[in-house]
Scaffold this motif. Sequence first.
Motif, PDB file in Angstrom:
ATOM      1  N   ARG A 297       3.868   7.335   2.333  1.00  0.00           N
ATOM      2  CA  ARG A 297       4.175   6.478   2.914  1.00  0.00           C
ATOM      3  C   ARG A 297       4.043   5.168   2.124  1.00  0.00           C
ATOM      4  O   ARG A 297       3.158   4.952   1.364  1.00  0.00           O
ATOM      5  CB  ARG A 297       3.256   6.304   4.174  1.00  0.00           C
ATOM      6  CG  ARG A 297       3.479   4.856   5.222  1.00  0.00           C
ATOM      7  CD  ARG A 297       2.314   5.164   6.203  1.00  0.00           C
ATOM      8  NE  ARG A 297       2.268   6.503   6.934  1.00  0.00           N
ATOM      9  CZ  ARG A 297       2.659   6.508   8.148  1.00  0.00           C
ATOM     10  NH1 ARG A 297       3.126   5.475   8.895  1.00  0.00           N
ATOM     11  NH2 ARG A 297       2.580   7.755   8.702  1.00  0.00           N
TER      12      ARG A 297
ATOM     13  N   ALA B 222      -2.431   2.627  -4.656  1.00  0.00           N
ATOM     14  CA  ALA B 222      -1.636   3.770  -3.989  1.00  0.00           C
ATOM     15  C   ALA B 222      -3.249   4.926  -3.838  1.00  0.00           C
ATOM     16  O   ALA B 222      -3.866   5.038  -4.672  1.00  0.00           O
ATOM     17  CB  ALA B 222      -0.762   4.774  -4.747  1.00  0.00           C
ATOM     18  N   SER B 223      -3.254   5.464  -2.558  1.00  0.00           N
ATOM     19  CA  SER B 223      -4.425   6.506  -2.507  1.00  0.00           C
ATOM     20  C   SER B 223      -3.635   7.815  -2.013  1.00  0.00           C
ATOM     21  O   SER B 223      -3.129   8.006  -0.971  1.00  0.00           O
ATOM     22  CB  SER B 223      -5.014   5.889  -1.259  1.00  0.00           C
ATOM     23  OG  SER B 223      -6.602   5.898  -1.357  1.00  0.00           O
ATOM     24  N   CYS B 224      -4.158   8.747  -2.622  1.00  0.00           N
ATOM     25  CA  CYS B 224      -3.486  10.010  -2.348  1.00  0.00           C
ATOM     26  C   CYS B 224      -4.507  11.320  -2.058  1.00  0.00           C
ATOM     27  O   CYS B 224      -5.643  11.140  -2.875  1.00  0.00           O
ATOM     28  CB  CYS B 224      -2.724  10.593  -3.373  1.00  0.00           C
ATOM     29  SG  CYS B 224      -1.359   9.262  -3.804  1.00  0.00           S
TER      30      CYS B 224
ATOM     31  N   SER C 106       0.894  -1.311  -0.061  1.00  0.00           N
ATOM     32  CA  SER C 106       0.002  -0.144  -0.194  1.00  0.00           C
ATOM     33  C   SER C 106       1.029   1.191  -0.154  1.00  0.00           C
ATOM     34  O   SER C 106       2.137   1.225   0.596  1.00  0.00           O
ATOM     35  CB  SER C 106      -0.954   0.218   1.200  1.00  0.00           C
ATOM     36  OG  SER C 106      -1.605  -1.147   1.542  1.00  0.00           O
ATOM     37  N   ILE C 107       0.337   2.353  -0.631  1.00  0.00           N
ATOM     38  CA  ILE C 107       0.993   3.515  -0.563  1.00  0.00           C
ATOM     39  C   ILE C 107      -0.138   4.809  -0.321  1.00  0.00           C
ATOM     40  O   ILE C 107      -0.931   4.649  -1.046  1.00  0.00           O
ATOM     41  CB  ILE C 107       1.751   3.863  -2.120  1.00  0.00           C
ATOM     42  CG1 ILE C 107       2.527   2.651  -2.602  1.00  0.00           C
ATOM     43  CG2 ILE C 107       2.297   5.217  -2.025  1.00  0.00           C
ATOM     44  CD1 ILE C 107       2.114   1.833  -3.404  1.00  0.00           C
ATOM     45  N   VAL C 108       0.248   5.534   0.726  1.00  0.00           N
ATOM     46  CA  VAL C 108      -0.830   6.710   0.968  1.00  0.00           C
ATOM     47  C   VAL C 108       0.270   7.914   0.778  1.00  0.00           C
ATOM     48  O   VAL C 108       1.389   8.142   1.111  1.00  0.00           O
ATOM     49  CB  VAL C 108      -1.407   6.685   2.219  1.00  0.00           C
ATOM     50  CG1 VAL C 108      -2.581   5.795   2.198  1.00  0.00           C
ATOM     51  CG2 VAL C 108      -0.414   6.433   3.295  1.00  0.00           C
TER      52      VAL C 108
END
Lengths: 356, 356
Positions: free
Chosen positions: A267, A252-254, A170-172
């Motif tokens: 992160r 990824a969620s931004c 996961s990426i934030v």
Amino acid sequence: MEVDLDSFSGRDWETPTDAAPVRFAMVGLGWWTREQSIPAVENAEHCTTTALVSSSTEKAEDVAADLEGIEATLTYDEYADGVASDAYDAVYVCTPNGFHREHVEAAAAHGKAVLCEKPLEATVEDAQATVDACREAGVPLMVAYRLQTEPVARRARELIRDGAIGDVVSIVGHMSDTILDSVDETSWRFDRDLAGGTTLNDIGIYPLNTIRFILEEDPQAVYARTESEQPAYDGTDEHGAFQLEFPDGKLASCTISHSATVTSSLRFVGTEGELSIEGLFFPNTQKVLRVSGPDIGGEFRPEPVDQMREEFDYFANRLQRGLDPEPDGEHGMVDMRAIRALYESAESGRRVELDP
Amino acid sequence: MEVDLDSFSGRDWETPTDAAPVRFAMVGLGWWTREQSIPAVENAEHCTTTALVSSSTEKAEDVAADLEGIEATLTYDEYADGVASDAYDAVYVCTPNGFHREHVEAAAAHGKAVLCEKPLEATVEDAQATVDACREAGVPLMVAYRLQTEPVARRARELIRDGAIGDVVSIVGHMSDTILDSVDETSWRFDRDLAGGTTLNDIGIYPLNTIRFILEEDPQAVYARTESEQPAYDGTDEHGAFQLEFPDGKLASCTISHSATVTSSLRFVGTEGELSIEGLFFPNTQKVLRVSGPDIGGEFRPEPVDQMREEFDYFANRLQRGLDPEPDGEHGMVDMRAIRALYESAESGRRVELDP
């Protein structure tokens, strides 16, 4: 761990040469060029500014008055005609996005290497034409992703490549600023035709491109939602949230905003640890990298570098060595297509797949 | 700032009474009840465990053997029939989600107050029936959102309510664990009918509900993407990313995984500052709250509390005082409808609006 964290901010890309400094024409003298790019080059080792190009001779001369070593002050028309083109080796293009193509095409016509601000253009079609012009003329084109020469981003990439946190799952990310503190609402940034979009386009590109850079992978599908609250943003996007789907199920969620406190965070969570960076996307601020994993753990607060100086010196040093600088135009095209898909998604409320 | 950060972990909800401790029947003796809930109640001030309910008398007696004060060990059938119902005042339901309704309906039939684990049920319809049964019987129903009595979440809510970071614009959250370290792949958690979903349902509910709690608002539309890589997750979700749209253009972007390192983070970015919390969603770990704004700035590392003990004591103290505990069933229904919408969105690739 193979990553050398003792020389955290070392220039791993640099090889000094006997070549003369690369002489830049600065095309577009808005606040970013004046306040960030010109001072960066004044402090750079491998390049210098010798030409200034703007909408009027007066504006160029005004900026030149405070600088040493300027050999030519040109209007856009004079620049396009090749006036004083012996005075510079390379061109830095930092104008409204929708004017990049014409300025890069002029540089290509004069055989000059190009460092072009991101995003490449206001539309995918004009961006492709920009890339094609450089390829056909045989001039190097680098897109000005300053994070790719930011030491903290480079060390993060190496740590993840070396497996410091296992496989990324996961990426934030988040980036926000208060753009109306820097420009007023008549700025081209709020003109969708000239800019190609506002917040997704202008700062969404930071988490988008930096995640691509660190993962060394490109998104396969995207989703976005945008919101506009203030009148300056009528018809364009003030806040946004977006998702990027990377290979092997990585998501990824931004979030982004042009009307919030100045902050950024990124992160990466993996199967065996995590890595986070505070403040990454701003050019001269303190960064904090935190990493925890089976073989490494700690917090790093390296002395900040001037991201624009690193970028200009990298570009120039590559030219001095006869090497093409990266990220190149094709790399920039991936973001152009992703941003188009993000706006399509925000319009339709649907996930949009990207062509491989 | 009105927020009292000197008594960071104080029980702002507590009013001691002369009432006897609330006597709990623990319904469902899986690892969470045995390892978290029963020890929490052993250390609690306002409640005690007096009945254990499981699939077999033997299992209940095995658990009872290590405890003091157990007055009844019951099968689910005996519990449903009201055997030994004088031995307890309230019921804690922690079974596979798809069995909550029948156990809560039994409690309601016996006039017992209910603390029911989240999500309320496997489907919106069964959850509504669960809520209706309690309302019709006139028994209090609280959904076991342990974050709502976690001091760090409560202080974050107060800081944001007091304007510490201005108006909230963006929220990013993450939660991950390695569930296969706690249960094997035969667990009901991987059975979509019994659970109602896996990762979005089981841990997506933490950022979802905690953002609702801190903002004191409910989402208006959602989007989700789920991924499954390991065979245990065939037909259900292993990783996910989701967006929540809150009123006035506030956007939340979250990632979750049941197959990554154990970590959580939650960040609120506002017009004048930001507030972030590390480690919030885990029951007994060190939390770190960082806040920066015009009138406050700092990092808080309060002594961790046992979240389950706080939750049980809160519930019990409310009953002792003759007050209904919160969050109630209607609050839990908002999450049930949001989770259904998230799975619909993951299936269709489209944004889903929630009814107001």
